[in-house]
Design a protein around this motif. Structure first.
Motif, PDB file in Angstrom:
ATOM      1  N   ASP A 110     -44.994  -1.245  21.095  1.00 47.31           N
ATOM      2  CA  ASP A 110     -45.938  -1.435  22.190  1.00 47.31           C
ATOM      3  C   ASP A 110     -46.844  -2.572  21.761  1.00 47.31           C
ATOM      4  O   ASP A 110     -47.622  -2.433  20.800  1.00 47.31           O
ATOM      5  CB  ASP A 110     -46.730  -0.155  22.442  1.00 47.31           C
ATOM      6  CG  ASP A 110     -47.754  -0.322  23.546  1.00 47.31           C
ATOM      7  OD1 ASP A 110     -48.796  -0.977  23.293  1.00 47.31           O
ATOM      8  OD2 ASP A 110     -47.522   0.209  24.653  1.00 47.31           O
ATOM      9  N   PHE A 111     -46.745  -3.711  22.452  1.00 40.24           N
ATOM     10  CA  PHE A 111     -47.454  -4.923  22.044  1.00 40.24           C
ATOM     11  C   PHE A 111     -48.945  -4.678  21.816  1.00 40.24           C
ATOM     12  O   PHE A 111     -49.483  -5.055  20.776  1.00 40.24           O
ATOM     13  CB  PHE A 111     -47.246  -6.036  23.085  1.00 40.24           C
ATOM     14  CG  PHE A 111     -47.952  -7.309  22.717  1.00 40.24           C
ATOM     15  CD1 PHE A 111     -47.404  -8.176  21.795  1.00 40.24           C
ATOM     16  CD2 PHE A 111     -49.174  -7.634  23.288  1.00 40.24           C
ATOM     17  CE1 PHE A 111     -48.059  -9.345  21.437  1.00 40.24           C
ATOM     18  CE2 PHE A 111     -49.840  -8.800  22.943  1.00 40.24           C
ATOM     19  CZ  PHE A 111     -49.276  -9.659  22.006  1.00 40.24           C
ATOM     20  N   SER A 112     -49.625  -4.051  22.771  1.00 42.88           N
ATOM     21  CA  SER A 112     -51.072  -3.835  22.656  1.00 42.88           C
ATOM     22  C   SER A 112     -51.423  -2.984  21.442  1.00 42.88           C
ATOM     23  O   SER A 112     -52.364  -3.301  20.705  1.00 42.88           O
ATOM     24  CB  SER A 112     -51.617  -3.163  23.916  1.00 42.88           C
ATOM     25  OG  SER A 112     -51.400  -3.986  25.024  1.00 42.88           O
ATOM     26  N   GLU A 113     -50.662  -1.920  21.216  1.00 44.23           N
ATOM     27  CA  GLU A 113     -50.927  -1.049  20.070  1.00 44.23           C
ATOM     28  C   GLU A 113     -50.731  -1.779  18.751  1.00 44.23           C
ATOM     29  O   GLU A 113     -51.541  -1.656  17.829  1.00 44.23           O
ATOM     30  CB  GLU A 113     -50.030   0.187  20.112  1.00 44.23           C
ATOM     31  CG  GLU A 113     -50.435   1.205  21.152  1.00 44.23           C
ATOM     32  CD  GLU A 113     -49.515   2.420  21.145  1.00 44.23           C
ATOM     33  OE1 GLU A 113     -48.790   2.647  20.149  1.00 44.23           O
ATOM     34  OE2 GLU A 113     -49.517   3.138  22.162  1.00 44.23           O
ATOM     35  N   THR A 146     -45.362 -13.841  23.853  1.00 43.58           N
ATOM     36  CA  THR A 146     -44.013 -14.318  24.184  1.00 43.58           C
ATOM     37  C   THR A 146     -43.030 -14.108  23.031  1.00 43.58           C
ATOM     38  O   THR A 146     -41.833 -13.957  23.268  1.00 43.58           O
ATOM     39  CB  THR A 146     -44.030 -15.809  24.569  1.00 43.58           C
ATOM     40  OG1 THR A 146     -44.613 -16.567  23.507  1.00 43.58           O
ATOM     41  CG2 THR A 146     -44.793 -16.027  25.857  1.00 43.58           C
ATOM     42  N   LEU A 147     -43.511 -14.092  21.798  1.00 43.86           N
ATOM     43  CA  LEU A 147     -42.636 -13.873  20.643  1.00 43.86           C
ATOM     44  C   LEU A 147     -42.178 -12.420  20.531  1.00 43.86           C
ATOM     45  O   LEU A 147     -41.191 -12.128  19.858  1.00 43.86           O
ATOM     46  CB  LEU A 147     -43.341 -14.279  19.349  1.00 43.86           C
ATOM     47  CG  LEU A 147     -43.691 -15.750  19.186  1.00 43.86           C
ATOM     48  CD1 LEU A 147     -44.478 -15.970  17.905  1.00 43.86           C
ATOM     49  CD2 LEU A 147     -42.436 -16.608  19.217  1.00 43.86           C
ATOM     50  N   TYR A 148     -42.909 -11.516  21.183  1.00 44.77           N
ATOM     51  CA  TYR A 148     -42.652 -10.085  21.014  1.00 44.77           C
ATOM     52  C   TYR A 148     -42.157  -9.395  22.276  1.00 44.77           C
ATOM     53  O   TYR A 148     -41.849  -8.202  22.243  1.00 44.77           O
ATOM     54  CB  TYR A 148     -43.926  -9.392  20.523  1.00 44.77           C
ATOM     55  CG  TYR A 148     -44.346  -9.864  19.157  1.00 44.77           C
ATOM     56  CD1 TYR A 148     -43.852  -9.257  18.013  1.00 44.77           C
ATOM     57  CD2 TYR A 148     -45.229 -10.932  19.014  1.00 44.77           C
ATOM     58  CE1 TYR A 148     -44.224  -9.697  16.755  1.00 44.77           C
ATOM     59  CE2 TYR A 148     -45.606 -11.377  17.756  1.00 44.77           C
ATOM     60  CZ  TYR A 148     -45.099 -10.767  16.636  1.00 44.77           C
ATOM     61  OH  TYR A 148     -45.467 -11.202  15.391  1.00 44.77           O
ATOM     62  N   GLU A 149     -42.041 -10.110  23.399  1.00 48.21           N
ATOM     63  CA  GLU A 149     -41.642  -9.510  24.675  1.00 48.21           C
ATOM     64  C   GLU A 149     -40.329  -8.732  24.581  1.00 48.21           C
ATOM     65  O   GLU A 149     -40.201  -7.637  25.114  1.00 48.21           O
ATOM     66  CB  GLU A 149     -41.491 -10.585  25.755  1.00 48.21           C
ATOM     67  CG  GLU A 149     -42.767 -11.186  26.218  1.00 48.21           C
ATOM     68  CD  GLU A 149     -42.516 -12.367  27.157  1.00 48.21           C
ATOM     69  OE1 GLU A 149     -43.406 -12.588  27.996  1.00 48.21           O
ATOM     70  OE2 GLU A 149     -41.479 -13.049  27.059  1.00 48.21           O
TER      71      GLU A 149
END
Length: 155
Positions: free
Chosen positions: A118-121, A133-136
């Motif tokens: 989860d990007f935000s976490e 964009t690197l983690y989408e």
């Protein structure tokens, strides 16, 4: 009177060659699971398959030791292991906060906790600004939060 050469004389050697080739191929297929060995519990393939089945919760929060070659170094805090061209296994994301990132193509053994990305976490946990964009492509996919990275791994 000398004995005539046996018709079956060279046959055992001819059969040994295909057997050696088959054993070599069996060894290559073992390499195709993207494992450098030394796993405790699941391997990279097992983690990916569990998430693919929609059963990621069954391994989320578990501590695992996974090994593989570093495929991509994404940032100072993340890299992937596994997923080379000889395998159908997707690379597994490794996120680490205070550990040095290994070099690309290096064989490593990672010990840490499995999670769904989860990007935000992850960004909050690392307390850094990540390039989204690197983690989408990892959103919802498995990753291991590294607690230890051993770079002195032999094949």
């Amino acid at each position: 009177m000398s004995a005539a050469p046996s018709r079956h004389g060279p046959r055992p050697r001819l059969l040994a060659w295909p057997a050696a080739v088959l054993l070599g191929l069996a060894g290559l297929s073992a390499c195709g699971d993207d494992s450098g060995g030394g796993e405790a519990g699941l391997d990279i393939r097992g983690v990916q398959e569990t998430f693919d089945r929609g059963d990621g919760e069954s391994v989320t929060g578990e501590t695992a030791t996974l090994s593989g070659y570093v495929k991509d170094v994404i940032s100072p805090w993340a890299f992937t292991i596994g997923g080379d061209e000889f395998s159908d296994v997707e690379p597994l994301l490794v996120v680490e906060k205070d550990l040095p990132a290994p070099d690309q193509d290096e064989l490593v053994r990672v010990t840490g906790t499995l999670h769904a990305f989860d990007f935000s976490e992850v960004q909050n946990d690392l307390n850094v600004d990540l390039a989204e964009t690197l983690y989408e492509k990892f959103e919802g996919e498995p990753y291991i939060k590294a607690e230890k990275i051993d770079e002195n791994v032999s094949e």
